[in-house]
Design a protein around this motif. Structure first.
Motif, short mmCIF file in Angstrom:
data_model
loop_
_atom_site.label_atom_id
_atom_site.label_comp_id
_atom_site.label_asym_id
_atom_site.label_seq_id
_atom_site.Cartn_x
_atom_site.Cartn_y
_atom_site.Cartn_z
N ILE A 40 0.83 -1.21 0.00
CA ILE A 40 0.00 0.00 0.00
C ILE A 40 0.86 1.25 0.00
N ALA A 41 1.92 1.24 0.83
CA ALA A 41 2.80 2.41 0.91
C ALA A 41 3.48 2.68 -0.43
N VAL A 42 3.94 1.61 -1.09
CA VAL A 42 4.58 1.79 -2.39
C VAL A 42 3.60 2.32 -3.43
N LEU A 43 2.39 1.76 -3.45
CA LEU A 43 1.40 2.18 -4.44
C LEU A 43 0.87 3.59 -4.16
N LEU A 83 -9.79 3.51 -2.72
CA LEU A 83 -9.20 2.79 -1.60
C LEU A 83 -9.32 1.28 -1.80
N LYS A 84 -10.46 0.84 -2.32
CA LYS A 84 -10.66 -0.59 -2.60
C LYS A 84 -9.70 -1.07 -3.67
N VAL A 85 -9.52 -0.28 -4.71
CA VAL A 85 -8.59 -0.65 -5.78
C VAL A 85 -7.16 -0.70 -5.24
N LEU A 86 -6.81 0.26 -4.39
CA LEU A 86 -5.47 0.29 -3.81
C LEU A 86 -5.22 -0.97 -2.98
N VAL A 89 -4.86 -4.10 -5.40
CA VAL A 89 -3.58 -4.18 -6.10
C VAL A 89 -2.45 -4.48 -5.11
N ALA A 90 -2.55 -3.96 -3.88
CA ALA A 90 -1.52 -4.25 -2.87
C ALA A 90 -1.49 -5.74 -2.53
N LEU A 92 -2.41 -8.17 -4.55
CA LEU A 92 -1.84 -8.84 -5.71
C LEU A 92 -0.33 -8.66 -5.76
N LEU A 93 0.13 -7.47 -5.40
CA LEU A 93 1.56 -7.21 -5.40
C LEU A 93 2.28 -8.06 -4.37
N ALA A 94 1.63 -8.29 -3.24
CA ALA A 94 2.24 -9.07 -2.16
C ALA A 94 1.90 -10.56 -2.24
N LEU A 95 1.29 -11.01 -3.32
CA LEU A 95 0.84 -12.40 -3.41
C LEU A 95 1.94 -13.42 -3.19
#
Length: 275
Positions: A40-43, A83-86, A89-90, A92-95
């Motif tokens: 989340i912080a990166v995005l 916020l939901k999209v963020l 994606v977070a 998915l990024l951390a999957l």
């Protein structure tokens, strides 16, 4: 004559109290939360909520009237939808990190030969999930909206609600990411002896029907998205069949491999001489 002692079980003595299992589970869940928090912080820094919304809206905006924008019907949609999209994606990024935490929790109960193929499966599963999501984003959505727009009357302005749009594509992301795990499911079924490769080959025709039924249930009622899900599932089923034999061989326990080699090297019994 002394009897040979059986091989020691490498998991013997590794049992842990139930409370310690709960503490380990708590730690793994916290690590998962930390991983999502880093995502989340990166995005938030790049590309930001606006950039994420623009990215996921590209497939439908290409087929909307010039200058048209997605609308927010709900009062709080402009805040909650980004916020939901963020968050989505977070995750998915951390999957890969999340799947690693699951593996790390169950790893103490696995044998060494099982640990060797667990991490490659996690990596392979993550890549398949990303491939399914990318397939939705760059192929399925554009063609699906193009197909739908052909049925839109000229007197109707196609300006979808952003909340319903995000909910629809999120369900497609999950459906395709799960459907693309077919090779892993097939290989694990064969590896643990639940089904044989010959049975999978004979089930091929039934799986084609099953894939189209699943696609018809979990995708929108258009031909494009249904074909886009069913056809890759059938192809990935074939990939799973091809990889199942190889995966079963390399993931055997040492004693299983020795027994298999001994069975292959054992000469055939000679027929008795008839007199």
């Amino acid at each position: 004559m002394s009897e040979s002692s059986p091989k020691d079980d490498e998991l013997a003595g590794t049992e842990q109290p139930f409370v310690q299992h709960l503490m380990e589970l708590r730690d793994r869940l916290l690590y998962c939360i930390y991983g999502i928090g880093v995502g989340i912080a990166v995005l938030m820094f790049w590309p930001g909520p606006d950039g994420l919304i623009d990215f996921i809206a590209m497939p439908i905006k290409e087929h909307m009237p010039p200058g048209a924008k997605l609308i927010a019907v709900g009062v709080f949609s402009p805040f909650f939808v980004p916020l939901k999209v963020l968050m989505m994606v977070a995750v998915l990024l951390a999957l890969p990190w999340l799947m690693y935490q699951v593996w790390a929790f169950v790893a103490p109960g696995l044998y060494s030969h099982e640990k060797k193929f667990a991490l490659p499966l996690i990596l392979f599963g993550s890549l398949l999930a990303y491939a399914g999501i990318a397939f939705v984003q760059f192929f399925v959505l554009g063609n699906m909206f193009k197909f739908i727009q052909h049925f839109t009357p000229s007197s109707v302005a196609a300006t979808p609600d952003i909340a319903s749009y995000v909910e629809a594509i999120l369900s497609l992301y999950i459906a395709f990411a799960a459907a693309f795990q077919v090779p892993i499911v097939v290989m694990l079924l064969v590896r643990f002896g639940l089904v044989e490769i010959d049975k999978l080959k004979s089930f091929r025709g039934y799986f084609v029907v099953l894939a189209f039924v699943i696609a018809a249930v979990i995708t929108p009622p258009d031909v494009i998205s249904q074909l886009a899900l069913a056809i890759p599932m059938c192809l990935l089923y074939e990939v799973g069949i091809l990889g199942a034999g190889w995966f079963s061989r390399i993931s055997k326990a040492p004693d299983e491999a020795e027994a298999s080699d001994a069975a292959m090297d054992k000469p055939a019994d000679k027929p008795a001489d008839g007199s």
